[in-house]
Design an enzyme around this catalytic site. Structure first.
Site, mmCIF file in Angstrom:
data_model
loop_
_atom_site.group_PDB
_atom_site.id
_atom_site.type_symbol
_atom_site.label_atom_id
_atom_site.label_comp_id
_atom_site.label_asym_id
_atom_site.label_seq_id
_atom_site.Cartn_x
_atom_site.Cartn_y
_atom_site.Cartn_z
ATOM 1 C CD GLU A 256 -2.882 5.469 6.763
ATOM 2 O OE1 GLU A 256 -2.890 5.514 5.512
ATOM 3 O OE2 GLU A 256 -1.961 4.936 7.418
ATOM 4 C CG HIS B 164 -5.694 1.980 5.255
ATOM 5 N ND1 HIS B 164 -5.242 2.883 6.191
ATOM 6 C CD2 HIS B 164 -4.698 1.079 5.089
ATOM 7 C CE1 HIS B 164 -4.012 2.547 6.557
ATOM 8 N NE2 HIS B 164 -3.660 1.459 5.903
ATOM 9 C CE LYS C 295 -0.110 3.158 4.812
ATOM 10 N NZ LYS C 295 0.006 3.269 6.259
ATOM 11 N N GLY D 190 2.768 2.291 10.889
ATOM 12 C CA GLY D 190 3.741 3.362 10.737
ATOM 13 C C GLY D 190 4.430 3.756 12.030
ATOM 14 C CD GLU E 278 -3.293 -2.327 7.284
ATOM 15 O OE1 GLU E 278 -2.273 -2.645 6.695
ATOM 16 O OE2 GLU E 278 -3.841 -1.215 7.154
ATOM 17 C CB SER F 1 5.487 -1.801 12.110
ATOM 18 O OG SER F 1 5.103 -0.466 12.352
ATOM 19 C CG ASN G 242 -1.715 1.243 1.404
ATOM 20 O OD1 ASN G 242 -1.767 2.071 0.495
ATOM 21 N ND2 ASN G 242 -2.357 1.411 2.554
HETATM 22 P P1 13P Z 1 3.172 0.382 7.714
HETATM 23 O O1 13P Z 1 3.671 -0.925 7.101
HETATM 24 O O2 13P Z 1 3.918 1.577 7.209
HETATM 25 O O3 13P Z 1 3.105 0.294 9.208
HETATM 26 O O4 13P Z 1 1.688 0.599 7.195
HETATM 27 C C1 13P Z 1 0.783 -0.462 7.253
HETATM 28 C C2 13P Z 1 -0.408 -0.103 6.480
HETATM 29 O O5 13P Z 1 -1.160 0.773 6.871
HETATM 30 C C3 13P Z 1 -0.659 -0.817 5.225
HETATM 31 O O6 13P Z 1 -1.932 -0.569 4.749
#
Ligand code: 13P
Length: 251
Positions: A98, A96, A11, A173, A167, A213, A9
């Site tokens: 976010e 997601h 982003k 992150g 997640e 992560s 992803n």
């Molecule tokens: P990270 O791998 O950067 O922690 O992000 C995970 C994520 O949100 C994938 O959709």
């Protein structure tokens, strides 16, 4: 049987040129290198068509990071599931954290998006996961149950096209990964929730990915767990070598 999947992803990262270069690097690395999982890269809308050209003929599959809850029409700035499909994408990330957190997406909207994705022959990678407070106050199993149940208006046939990504928001992150045991416990819980509604066959055939992560150094331990069928990778999907390292955790 269910598939192992590693999905990136990206982003809101990379310009078009940078994204094309990253996709190119990945597809070169994967040339003549059979892997033991499906590999999907989910990229910004603006990159879909160009990336499709770059990865054509490779083992990489293409996904978007979102789509509209509306079919078409006067929704300035939105991108519909049929538009995503028309770029050659096969997958779309939905729900997601976010999107839920910063754009207020709720269960009703996510069900509408999921239905449109499925109607347009896109496979949703549907994200669920609790926030830190819910992990700490012990409500995480119920929270995630509710997020999965939001899809329970789907027919069994529709649901069998869904990929779930667990997640935990506190792990995204942050560098703080869920332990392999925490991931396994939640994945088994999700599979049980699915089986209660749709039966064991569909539950057993649903790929459940872990995200948060995930990196080359912890992917192997996570993916070794029986209910962890791969990963949804943020930061580490932006570096071809790291993403390859995670793909290679399935050997
Ligand atoms: P990270 O791998 O950067 O922690 O992000 C995970 C994520 O949100 C994938 O959709």
């Amino acid at each position: 049987m269910r598939k192992n999947i590693v999905a990136g992803n990206w982003k809101m990262n990379t310009t078009l040129d940078e994204g094309v270069e990253l996709a190119n690097e990945l597809s070169t690395m994967l040339e003549n290198r059979p892997v033991n999982c499906d590999v999907i890269i989910c990229v910004p809308f603006t990159h879909l068509v160009a990336v499709r050209g770059v990865i054509a003929g490779s083992q990489l599959q293409l996904g978007a990071e979102n789509c509209s809850e509306h079919d078409k029409g006067a929704y300035t700035g939105e991108v519909s599931a049929s538009m995503v499909k028309s770029t050659g994408a096969s997958h779309v990330i939905l729900g997601h954290s976010e999107r839920r957190q910063y754009f207020g997406e709720n269960n009703e909207q996510l069900l509408a998006k999921t239905r449109l994705a499925l109607a347009n022959d896109l496979k949703p990678i549907f994200c669920v996961g609790e926030v830190l407070e819910e992990r700490e106050n012990g409500s995480y199993n119920d929270v995630v149950r509710g997020q999965v149940e939001a899809l329970f208006e789907l027919t069994p046939e529709e649901f069998s096209n869904i990929v779930i990504a667990y997640e935990p928001v506190w792990a995204i992150g942050t560098g703080k990964t869920a332990t392999a045991e925490q991931a396994q416990d939640m994945h088994a819980h999700i599979r049980k929730v699915i089986s209660e509604k749709y039966g064991n066959d569909i539950a057993d055939n649903t790929s459940i990915l872990y995200g948060g992560s995930c990196k080359p150094s912890n992917a192997r331990e996570l993916f070794a767990k029986p209910d962890v069928d791969g990963g949804l990778i943020g930061g580490a999907s932006l570096k071809a070598a790291d993403f390859m390292g995670i793909i290679e955790a399935f050997d």
